[in-house]
Design a protein around this motif. Structure first.
Motif, PDB file in Angstrom:
ATOM      1  N   LYS A  19     -21.303  69.683  25.860  1.00 24.23           N
ATOM      2  CA  LYS A  19     -21.967  68.390  26.057  1.00 24.23           C
ATOM      3  C   LYS A  19     -22.378  67.776  24.720  1.00 24.23           C
ATOM      4  CE  LYS A  19     -26.186  66.507  28.082  1.00 24.23           C
ATOM      5  NZ  LYS A  19     -27.433  66.903  28.710  1.00 24.23           N
ATOM      6  N   ASN A  20     -23.002  68.562  23.848  1.00 25.57           N
ATOM      7  CA  ASN A  20     -23.442  68.040  22.559  1.00 25.57           C
ATOM      8  C   ASN A  20     -22.272  67.845  21.594  1.00 25.57           C
ATOM      9  OD1 ASN A  20     -26.045  67.668  23.339  1.00 25.57           O
ATOM     10  ND2 ASN A  20     -26.769  69.632  22.550  1.00 25.57           N
ATOM     11  N   LEU A  21     -21.211  68.608  21.745  1.00 26.12           N
ATOM     12  CA  LEU A  21     -20.010  68.353  20.947  1.00 26.12           C
ATOM     13  C   LEU A  21     -19.459  66.963  21.265  1.00 26.12           C
ATOM     14  CD1 LEU A  21     -17.673  69.115  19.041  1.00 26.12           C
ATOM     15  CD2 LEU A  21     -16.560  70.184  21.013  1.00 26.12           C
ATOM     16  N   ILE A  22     -19.408  66.624  22.533  1.00 27.31           N
ATOM     17  CA  ILE A  22     -18.920  65.305  22.946  1.00 27.31           C
ATOM     18  C   ILE A  22     -19.867  64.216  22.438  1.00 27.31           C
ATOM     19  CG2 ILE A  22     -18.507  63.816  24.953  1.00 27.31           C
ATOM     20  CD1 ILE A  22     -17.543  66.465  26.391  1.00 27.31           C
ATOM     21  N   LYS A  23     -21.168  64.426  22.602  1.00 32.57           N
ATOM     22  CA  LYS A  23     -22.139  63.442  22.122  1.00 32.57           C
ATOM     23  C   LYS A  23     -22.055  63.267  20.608  1.00 32.57           C
ATOM     24  CE  LYS A  23     -26.272  63.651  24.338  1.00 32.57           C
ATOM     25  NZ  LYS A  23     -27.457  64.322  24.971  1.00 32.57           N
ATOM     26  N   ASN A  24     -21.873  64.374  19.870  1.00 30.26           N
ATOM     27  CA  ASN A  24     -21.777  64.287  18.411  1.00 30.26           C
ATOM     28  C   ASN A  24     -20.453  63.664  17.966  1.00 30.26           C
ATOM     29  OD1 ASN A  24     -24.337  65.168  17.638  1.00 30.26           O
ATOM     30  ND2 ASN A  24     -23.751  67.308  17.875  1.00 30.26           N
ATOM     31  N   THR A  25     -19.418  63.792  18.785  1.00 28.53           N
ATOM     32  CA  THR A  25     -18.150  63.121  18.466  1.00 28.53           C
ATOM     33  C   THR A  25     -18.328  61.608  18.560  1.00 28.53           C
ATOM     34  OG1 THR A  25     -16.865  65.027  19.208  1.00 28.53           O
ATOM     35  CG2 THR A  25     -15.718  62.892  19.106  1.00 28.53           C
ATOM     36  N   PHE A  26     -18.992  61.140  19.609  1.00 27.34           N
ATOM     37  CA  PHE A  26     -19.263  59.701  19.716  1.00 27.34           C
ATOM     38  C   PHE A  26     -20.216  59.228  18.620  1.00 27.34           C
ATOM     39  CE2 PHE A  26     -17.490  60.291  23.985  1.00 27.34           C
ATOM     40  CZ  PHE A  26     -16.600  59.223  24.005  1.00 27.34           C
TER      41      PHE A  26
ATOM     42  N   LEU B 115     -16.496  60.247   1.034  1.00 24.60           N
ATOM     43  CA  LEU B 115     -16.514  61.704   0.948  1.00 24.60           C
ATOM     44  C   LEU B 115     -17.492  62.254   1.985  1.00 24.60           C
ATOM     45  CD1 LEU B 115     -15.865  64.380  -0.604  1.00 24.60           C
ATOM     46  CD2 LEU B 115     -17.740  63.773  -2.153  1.00 24.60           C
ATOM     47  N   ILE B 116     -17.066  63.298   2.693  1.00 27.90           N
ATOM     48  CA  ILE B 116     -17.938  64.006   3.632  1.00 27.90           C
ATOM     49  C   ILE B 116     -18.028  65.456   3.157  1.00 27.90           C
ATOM     50  CG2 ILE B 116     -18.329  64.708   6.025  1.00 27.90           C
ATOM     51  CD1 ILE B 116     -16.553  62.318   6.869  1.00 27.90           C
ATOM     52  N   ILE B 117     -19.257  65.928   3.018  1.00 24.61           N
ATOM     53  CA  ILE B 117     -19.508  67.294   2.555  1.00 24.61           C
ATOM     54  C   ILE B 117     -20.318  68.020   3.620  1.00 24.61           C
ATOM     55  CG2 ILE B 117     -20.549  68.756   0.770  1.00 24.61           C
ATOM     56  CD1 ILE B 117     -20.377  66.357  -1.130  1.00 24.61           C
ATOM     57  N   SER B 118     -19.953  69.273   3.877  1.00 27.79           N
ATOM     58  CA  SER B 118     -20.719  70.088   4.819  1.00 27.79           C
ATOM     59  C   SER B 118     -20.632  71.559   4.441  1.00 27.79           C
ATOM     60  CB  SER B 118     -20.193  69.909   6.244  1.00 27.79           C
ATOM     61  OG  SER B 118     -21.028  70.634   7.148  1.00 27.79           O
ATOM     62  N   SER B 119     -21.664  72.287   4.879  1.00 28.20           N
ATOM     63  CA  SER B 119     -21.623  73.748   4.820  1.00 28.20           C
ATOM     64  C   SER B 119     -21.811  74.312   6.223  1.00 28.20           C
ATOM     65  CB  SER B 119     -22.710  74.271   3.871  1.00 28.20           C
ATOM     66  OG  SER B 119     -23.988  73.940   4.363  1.00 28.20           O
ATOM     67  N   GLY B 120     -21.632  73.461   7.225  1.00 24.56           N
ATOM     68  CA  GLY B 120     -21.725  73.878   8.623  1.00 24.56           C
ATOM     69  C   GLY B 120     -23.022  73.424   9.245  1.00 24.56           C
ATOM     70  N   ALA B 121     -23.293  73.666  10.419  1.00 26.14           N
ATOM     71  CA  ALA B 121     -22.400  74.421  11.304  1.00 26.14           C
ATOM     72  C   ALA B 121     -21.648  73.433  12.196  1.00 26.14           C
ATOM     73  CB  ALA B 121     -23.199  75.421  12.114  1.00 26.14           C
ATOM     74  N   ALA B 122     -21.703  73.657  13.494  1.00 27.89           N
ATOM     75  CA  ALA B 122     -20.808  72.989  14.444  1.00 27.89           C
ATOM     76  C   ALA B 122     -20.794  71.473  14.361  1.00 27.89           C
ATOM     77  CB  ALA B 122     -21.128  73.429  15.869  1.00 27.89           C
ATOM     78  N   VAL B 123     -21.907  70.846  14.018  1.00 24.57           N
ATOM     79  CA  VAL B 123     -21.926  69.379  13.953  1.00 24.57           C
ATOM     80  C   VAL B 123     -20.937  68.845  12.911  1.00 24.57           C
ATOM     81  CG1 VAL B 123     -23.838  69.177  12.290  1.00 24.57           C
ATOM     82  CG2 VAL B 123     -23.411  67.343  13.935  1.00 24.57           C
ATOM     83  N   ALA B 124     -20.547  69.652  11.956  1.00 28.91           N
ATOM     84  CA  ALA B 124     -19.603  69.206  10.927  1.00 28.91           C
ATOM     85  C   ALA B 124     -18.226  68.889  11.507  1.00 28.91           C
ATOM     86  CB  ALA B 124     -19.460  70.276   9.846  1.00 28.91           C
ATOM     87  N   ALA B 125     -17.789  69.634  12.498  1.00 33.66           N
ATOM     88  CA  ALA B 125     -16.417  69.496  13.000  1.00 33.66           C
ATOM     89  C   ALA B 125     -16.081  68.081  13.457  1.00 33.66           C
ATOM     90  CB  ALA B 125     -16.141  70.527  14.092  1.00 33.66           C
ATOM     91  N   PRO B 126     -16.865  67.450  14.355  1.00 33.73           N
ATOM     92  CA  PRO B 126     -16.481  66.090  14.743  1.00 33.73           C
ATOM     93  C   PRO B 126     -16.531  65.106  13.584  1.00 33.73           C
ATOM     94  CG  PRO B 126     -18.569  66.708  15.774  1.00 33.73           C
ATOM     95  CD  PRO B 126     -18.025  67.931  15.119  1.00 33.73           C
ATOM     96  N   PHE B 127     -17.476  65.262  12.668  1.00 35.18           N
ATOM     97  CA  PHE B 127     -17.546  64.361  11.522  1.00 35.18           C
ATOM     98  C   PHE B 127     -16.343  64.548  10.600  1.00 35.18           C
ATOM     99  CE2 PHE B 127     -21.677  63.591  13.145  1.00 35.18           C
ATOM    100  CZ  PHE B 127     -22.020  62.327  12.695  1.00 35.18           C
TER     101      PHE B 127
END
Length: 154
Positions: free
Chosen positions: A64-71, A84-96
């Motif tokens: 549910k939150n993966l879908i919300k974070n994708t939108f 430029l997009i920089i991340s060290s995780g975690a899951a919220v990085a994937a949709p971005f």
């Protein structure tokens, strides 16, 4: 565009991931930047005065939150248009990362310090699309052969 004029999105969970990104301050402090992280006390405190978009959590194994974070990623990245997009995780990085890649942003992922021989789930998900994948242990180059070992940022 000069390296000083780029717009940077720093995205990650609060806590250790946010601290990891914050430690890159010598890089991002003079750049147009914005943050995406959990709306928690540590993030509000650390990012006081910074442009910050709260994302949905919990993220791990939460469809549910993966879908919300994708939108959210679509909305925020359309508005901000980072270079430029920089991340060290975690899951919220994937949709971005995936939405950002489609929009032409460069992607830098830093695998977390406490992983020295096994990948994180997010690392495995974004590794194929990153422009630079950074590890902090030489052993991690066995896991991510195209990675760059910059050593510890701590």
């Amino acid at each position: 565009m000069s390296k000083e004029n780029i717009k940077v999105c720093l995205v990650g969970s609060s806590g250790g991931h946010l601290t990891h990104l914050y430690m890159l301050k010598p890089f991002w402090q003079n750049k147009d930047r914005f943050w995406v992280t959990f709306d928690k006390e540590d993030a509000r405190s650390k990012l006081k005065g910074e442009r910050f978009y709260p994302c949905y959590y919990p993220t791990n194994r939460n469809l549910k939150n993966l879908i919300k974070n994708t939108f959210l990623a679509i909305k925020v990245l359309r508005k901000e248009k980072p270079d430029l997009i920089i991340s060290s995780g975690a899951a919220v990085a994937a949709p971005f990362f995936y939405i950002g890649k489609m929009m032409g942003a460069k992607l830098v992922y830093i695998e977390v310090f406490d992983r020295y021989d096994k990948p994180t789930v997010t690392g495995k998900l974004v590794y194929p699309i990153t422009d630079k994948f950074i590890v902090e242990w030489e052993e991690m180059k066995q896991v991510y052969p195209k990675a760059i070992n910059l050593g510890s940022i701590f």
